[in-house]
Write a protein that holds these residues in place. Structure first.
Motif, PDB file in Angstrom:
ATOM      1  N   UNK A  50       0.814  -1.226   0.000  1.00 53.56           N
ATOM      2  CA  UNK A  50       0.000   0.000   0.000  1.00 53.56           C
ATOM      3  C   UNK A  50       0.844   1.272   0.000  1.00 53.56           C
ATOM      4  N   UNK A  51       1.932   1.282   0.729  1.00 53.02           N
ATOM      5  CA  UNK A  51       2.777   2.482   0.836  1.00 53.02           C
ATOM      6  C   UNK A  51       3.918   2.489  -0.182  1.00 53.02           C
ATOM      7  N   UNK A  52       3.845   1.635  -1.203  1.00 50.01           N
ATOM      8  CA  UNK A  52       4.856   1.617  -2.255  1.00 50.01           C
ATOM      9  C   UNK A  52       6.084   0.792  -1.923  1.00 50.01           C
TER      10      UNK A  52
END
Length: 66
Positions: A7-9
């Motif tokens: 989700x946060x890369x």
């Protein structure tokens, strides 16, 4: 091998890759784009510095081998 973007890369490098390159927590990787490819390179300067630190001799020890 595959890695999934979270989700946060973030991605997790497979253990076999980390082991083969000697990557540990805090290892610095260079990130480059090559067309549609992402290239990760181990920061050689960082690795060399760590190795030098492991094998550095005291000034008093350096002269004993002569």
């Amino acid at each position: 091998m595959e890695a999934t973007v979270a989700e946060r890369g973030q991605i997790t490098l497979p253990k076999a890759v980390r082991d083969a390159l000697g990557l540990t927590k805090g290892s610095v990787l260079k990130v480059e784009l090559d067309g549609s490819r992402i290239v990760l390179r181990k920061n050689v300067d960082d690795a060399i510095s760590r190795v030098r630190g492991k094998f550095a001799l005291d000034a008093s020890e350096a002269g004993k081998g002569k």
